[in-house]
Design a protein around this motif. Sequence first.
Motif, PDB file in Angstrom:
ATOM      1  N   GLU A 171       0.876  -1.176   0.000  1.00 43.76           N
ATOM      2  CA  GLU A 171       0.000   0.000   0.000  1.00 43.76           C
ATOM      3  C   GLU A 171       0.905   1.215   0.000  1.00 43.76           C
ATOM      4  O   GLU A 171       2.052   1.145   0.441  1.00 43.76           O
ATOM      5  CB  GLU A 171      -0.955  -0.008   1.189  1.00 43.76           C
ATOM      6  N   PRO A 172       0.427   2.360  -0.514  1.00 36.98           N
ATOM      7  CA  PRO A 172       1.303   3.513  -0.680  1.00 36.98           C
ATOM      8  C   PRO A 172       1.342   4.488   0.489  1.00 36.98           C
ATOM      9  O   PRO A 172       2.227   5.347   0.540  1.00 36.98           O
ATOM     10  CB  PRO A 172       0.708   4.206  -1.914  1.00 36.98           C
ATOM     11  N   GLY A 173       0.409   4.389   1.436  1.00 42.43           N
ATOM     12  CA  GLY A 173       0.236   5.437   2.427  1.00 42.43           C
ATOM     13  C   GLY A 173       1.489   5.751   3.235  1.00 42.43           C
ATOM     14  O   GLY A 173       1.913   6.914   3.341  1.00 42.43           O
ATOM     15  N   ALA A 174       2.091   4.727   3.838  1.00 44.79           N
ATOM     16  CA  ALA A 174       3.261   4.959   4.685  1.00 44.79           C
ATOM     17  C   ALA A 174       4.429   5.500   3.871  1.00 44.79           C
ATOM     18  O   ALA A 174       5.180   6.365   4.337  1.00 44.79           O
ATOM     19  CB  ALA A 174       3.654   3.664   5.391  1.00 44.79           C
ATOM     20  N   ALA A 175       4.583   5.014   2.649  1.00 38.08           N
ATOM     21  CA  ALA A 175       5.678   5.476   1.793  1.00 38.08           C
ATOM     22  C   ALA A 175       5.461   6.923   1.359  1.00 38.08           C
ATOM     23  O   ALA A 175       6.410   7.714   1.293  1.00 38.08           O
ATOM     24  CB  ALA A 175       5.812   4.563   0.576  1.00 38.08           C
ATOM     25  N   VAL A 176       4.219   7.293   1.042  1.00 38.89           N
ATOM     26  CA  VAL A 176       3.922   8.686   0.673  1.00 38.89           C
ATOM     27  C   VAL A 176       4.278   9.621   1.827  1.00 38.89           C
ATOM     28  O   VAL A 176       4.896  10.680   1.631  1.00 38.89           O
ATOM     29  CB  VAL A 176       2.434   8.836   0.294  1.00 38.89           C
ATOM     30  N   ARG A 177       3.916   9.222   3.050  1.00 39.55           N
ATOM     31  CA  ARG A 177       4.219  10.072   4.215  1.00 39.55           C
ATOM     32  C   ARG A 177       5.725  10.191   4.433  1.00 39.55           C
ATOM     33  O   ARG A 177       6.240  11.289   4.687  1.00 39.55           O
ATOM     34  CB  ARG A 177       3.535   9.508   5.468  1.00 39.55           C
ATOM     35  N   GLN A 179       8.138   9.777   2.214  1.00 39.00           N
ATOM     36  CA  GLN A 179       8.700  10.529   1.090  1.00 39.00           C
ATOM     37  C   GLN A 179       8.552  12.042   1.332  1.00 39.00           C
ATOM     38  O   GLN A 179       9.499  12.815   1.134  1.00 39.00           O
ATOM     39  CB  GLN A 179       7.951  10.108  -0.174  1.00 39.00           C
ATOM     40  N   LYS A 180       7.377  12.461   1.772  1.00 40.98           N
ATOM     41  CA  LYS A 180       7.106  13.876   2.039  1.00 40.98           C
ATOM     42  C   LYS A 180       7.897  14.362   3.251  1.00 40.98           C
ATOM     43  O   LYS A 180       8.544  15.424   3.205  1.00 40.98           O
ATOM     44  CB  LYS A 180       5.608  14.075   2.261  1.00 40.98           C
ATOM     45  N   ASP A 181       7.861  13.591   4.324  1.00 37.87           N
ATOM     46  CA  ASP A 181       8.540  14.011   5.551  1.00 37.87           C
ATOM     47  C   ASP A 181      10.051  14.067   5.361  1.00 37.87           C
ATOM     48  O   ASP A 181      10.727  14.949   5.913  1.00 37.87           O
ATOM     49  CB  ASP A 181       8.194  13.058   6.694  1.00 37.87           C
ATOM     50  N   LEU A 182      10.593  13.144   4.584  1.00 36.33           N
ATOM     51  CA  LEU A 182      12.035  13.151   4.326  1.00 36.33           C
ATOM     52  C   LEU A 182      12.435  14.387   3.532  1.00 36.33           C
ATOM     53  O   LEU A 182      13.434  15.047   3.843  1.00 36.33           O
ATOM     54  CB  LEU A 182      12.439  11.884   3.572  1.00 36.33           C
ATOM     55  N   ALA A 254       2.436  11.890  -5.717  1.00 37.47           N
ATOM     56  CA  ALA A 254       2.661  12.551  -4.433  1.00 37.47           C
ATOM     57  C   ALA A 254       3.971  13.327  -4.441  1.00 37.47           C
ATOM     58  O   ALA A 254       4.054  14.428  -3.872  1.00 37.47           O
ATOM     59  CB  ALA A 254       2.669  11.525  -3.308  1.00 37.47           C
ATOM     60  N   ALA A 255       5.003  12.783  -5.077  1.00 39.51           N
ATOM     61  CA  ALA A 255       6.279  13.495  -5.156  1.00 39.51           C
ATOM     62  C   ALA A 255       6.118  14.809  -5.910  1.00 39.51           C
ATOM     63  O   ALA A 255       6.640  15.848  -5.486  1.00 39.51           O
ATOM     64  CB  ALA A 255       7.334  12.616  -5.828  1.00 39.51           C
ATOM     65  N   GLU A 256       5.374  14.784  -7.009  1.00 42.45           N
ATOM     66  CA  GLU A 256       5.119  16.024  -7.750  1.00 42.45           C
ATOM     67  C   GLU A 256       4.300  17.007  -6.916  1.00 42.45           C
ATOM     68  O   GLU A 256       4.599  18.202  -6.867  1.00 42.45           O
ATOM     69  CB  GLU A 256       4.391  15.712  -9.060  1.00 42.45           C
ATOM     70  N   ARG A 257       3.293  16.501  -6.239  1.00 49.18           N
ATOM     71  CA  ARG A 257       2.407  17.364  -5.445  1.00 49.18           C
ATOM     72  C   ARG A 257       3.143  17.975  -4.256  1.00 49.18           C
ATOM     73  O   ARG A 257       2.964  19.159  -3.935  1.00 49.18           O
ATOM     74  CB  ARG A 257       1.223  16.544  -4.946  1.00 49.18           C
ATOM     75  N   ASP A 258       3.991  17.155  -3.598  1.00 54.31           N
ATOM     76  CA  ASP A 258       4.630  17.586  -2.361  1.00 54.31           C
ATOM     77  C   ASP A 258       5.989  18.248  -2.579  1.00 54.31           C
ATOM     78  O   ASP A 258       6.632  18.658  -1.610  1.00 54.31           O
ATOM     79  CB  ASP A 258       4.803  16.377  -1.428  1.00 54.31           C
ATOM     80  N   GLY A 259       6.434  18.311  -3.815  1.00 52.44           N
ATOM     81  CA  GLY A 259       7.742  18.899  -4.075  1.00 52.44           C
ATOM     82  C   GLY A 259       8.896  18.034  -3.638  1.00 52.44           C
ATOM     83  O   GLY A 259      10.008  18.521  -3.386  1.00 52.44           O
ATOM     84  N   ALA A 260       8.670  16.737  -3.528  1.00 48.79           N
ATOM     85  CA  ALA A 260       9.730  15.802  -3.136  1.00 48.79           C
ATOM     86  C   ALA A 260      10.462  15.308  -4.381  1.00 48.79           C
ATOM     87  O   ALA A 260       9.894  15.289  -5.478  1.00 48.79           O
ATOM     88  CB  ALA A 260       9.125  14.616  -2.386  1.00 48.79           C
ATOM     89  N   PRO A 261      11.725  14.900  -4.249  1.00 49.93           N
ATOM     90  CA  PRO A 261      12.425  14.316  -5.397  1.00 49.93           C
ATOM     91  C   PRO A 261      11.674  13.091  -5.915  1.00 49.93           C
ATOM     92  O   PRO A 261      11.102  12.319  -5.134  1.00 49.93           O
ATOM     93  CB  PRO A 261      13.789  13.925  -4.822  1.00 49.93           C
ATOM     94  N   ALA A 262      11.666  12.914  -7.220  1.00 52.19           N
ATOM     95  CA  ALA A 262      10.989  11.758  -7.801  1.00 52.19           C
ATOM     96  C   ALA A 262      11.684  10.473  -7.367  1.00 52.19           C
ATOM     97  O   ALA A 262      12.906  10.380  -7.425  1.00 52.19           O
ATOM     98  CB  ALA A 262      10.983  11.862  -9.321  1.00 52.19           C
ATOM     99  N   PRO A 263      10.931   9.480  -6.925  1.00 54.11           N
ATOM    100  CA  PRO A 263      11.549   8.221  -6.498  1.00 54.11           C
ATOM    101  C   PRO A 263      11.826   7.303  -7.675  1.00 54.11           C
ATOM    102  O   PRO A 263      11.328   7.501  -8.787  1.00 54.11           O
ATOM    103  CB  PRO A 263      10.477   7.617  -5.590  1.00 54.11           C
ATOM    104  N   GLY A 264      12.615   6.276  -7.402  1.00 55.10           N
ATOM    105  CA  GLY A 264      12.741   5.149  -8.308  1.00 55.10           C
ATOM    106  C   GLY A 264      12.016   3.955  -7.694  1.00 55.10           C
ATOM    107  O   GLY A 264      11.380   4.068  -6.636  1.00 55.10           O
ATOM    108  N   PHE A 265      12.125   2.800  -8.352  1.00 55.96           N
ATOM    109  CA  PHE A 265      11.463   1.596  -7.862  1.00 55.96           C
ATOM    110  C   PHE A 265      12.403   0.404  -7.963  1.00 55.96           C
ATOM    111  O   PHE A 265      13.292   0.368  -8.821  1.00 55.96           O
ATOM    112  CB  PHE A 265      10.173   1.341  -8.640  1.00 55.96           C
ATOM    113  N   CYS A 266      12.197  -0.546  -7.071  1.00 49.03           N
ATOM    114  CA  CYS A 266      12.950  -1.804  -7.092  1.00 49.03           C
ATOM    115  C   CYS A 266      11.936  -2.933  -7.194  1.00 49.03           C
ATOM    116  O   CYS A 266      11.146  -3.149  -6.273  1.00 49.03           O
ATOM    117  CB  CYS A 266      13.798  -1.951  -5.825  1.00 49.03           C
ATOM    118  N   VAL A 267      11.939  -3.644  -8.311  1.00 45.05           N
ATOM    119  CA  VAL A 267      11.023  -4.765  -8.513  1.00 45.05           C
ATOM    120  C   VAL A 267      11.695  -6.040  -8.017  1.00 45.05           C
ATOM    121  O   VAL A 267      12.811  -6.369  -8.426  1.00 45.05           O
ATOM    122  CB  VAL A 267      10.629  -4.895  -9.993  1.00 45.05           C
TER     123      VAL A 267
END
Length: 308
Positions: A171-177, A179-182, A254-267
């Motif tokens: 789920e994305p919720g904890a990661a979105v928070r 990402q923004k807080d960092l 969320a990164a665009e909205r919050d002004g956070a650096p764009a993340p990458g992903f690890c599959v």
Amino acid sequence: MACPILFEALPPQVESTDEQWQDHLDLLDPLRRAGLAAINVPEIVNGHYTTVEPRAFAAALQRRLGTKVILNRITVHHTLPQLRGWVAESRLGHGIDTFVLVGGESSKQTYPGATVLDALHGLRPPVEAAKGALGVITIPTRRRPVGDEPERLLAKAAAGARFAISQILCEPGAAVRLQKDLAEAAQSSGRAAPQLFWSLAPVARPRDLDFLKWLGVDIPPAVEGELRGAATPAARLEASVRLNEGIARDLLAAAERDGAPAPGFCVEHVMLSNIEAGIALVDRIKDVGRGFRGSARAAVPALAASTW
């Protein structure tokens, strides 16, 4: 342009024959054309799945696929001099210069070796001198009044961590928070934050869910119910892929909205039976990333790829 993507490839089991090694490498061969930032090779020491020496497998992958590899090392079982020797051997003997440093499984246990922070301080000079990079693990739900995850990540970045790979997300919720807080903590303190790579994994069978829970992955009841309730493995896999696409889309938005650096992903494929599904998921996440303005930025030059 696609967002930076890593693929975590599990090494073959110990005592694998030459034919089994070849079969394993053949399954991963499509990654040659995947435009990955790197392939991440974990170290597993818990006995659930005993692998060949990860460094040998990582070197074979790097030669075969022509893609940069990242080696994981659990620091707490080794002294700092031992870690320095291992890093030197990895670079000189195997051509590997980028590493993820992993801590112990329990904060309540005493370990004989170096902490992640000690290892970062000690390994940063030789690794960066060789144009490599150091990374760490992050757990988005590890939020505390003291030693909160953003502060831990900033401290690790100050010690030399250029990137952080998360625990698998369902789920994305904890990661979105996080990402923004960092991003806010980095901006307010004037400190650099590590590049975040959010981990995703396909689920095709109920045992995949059982194994993720055993790994400590937080699976919301509604997500678990939907995936367990799927009529067939194919239906479950497609539902899982849609879930992963949604998580990636939410994090990029969320990164665009919050002004956070764009993340990458690890599959991650997690189970050997899901290698093909994991490779297919790379393409689906790349498609999601193409729709976002900042998704081509990379904060880790050592992981730069011309396809970003």
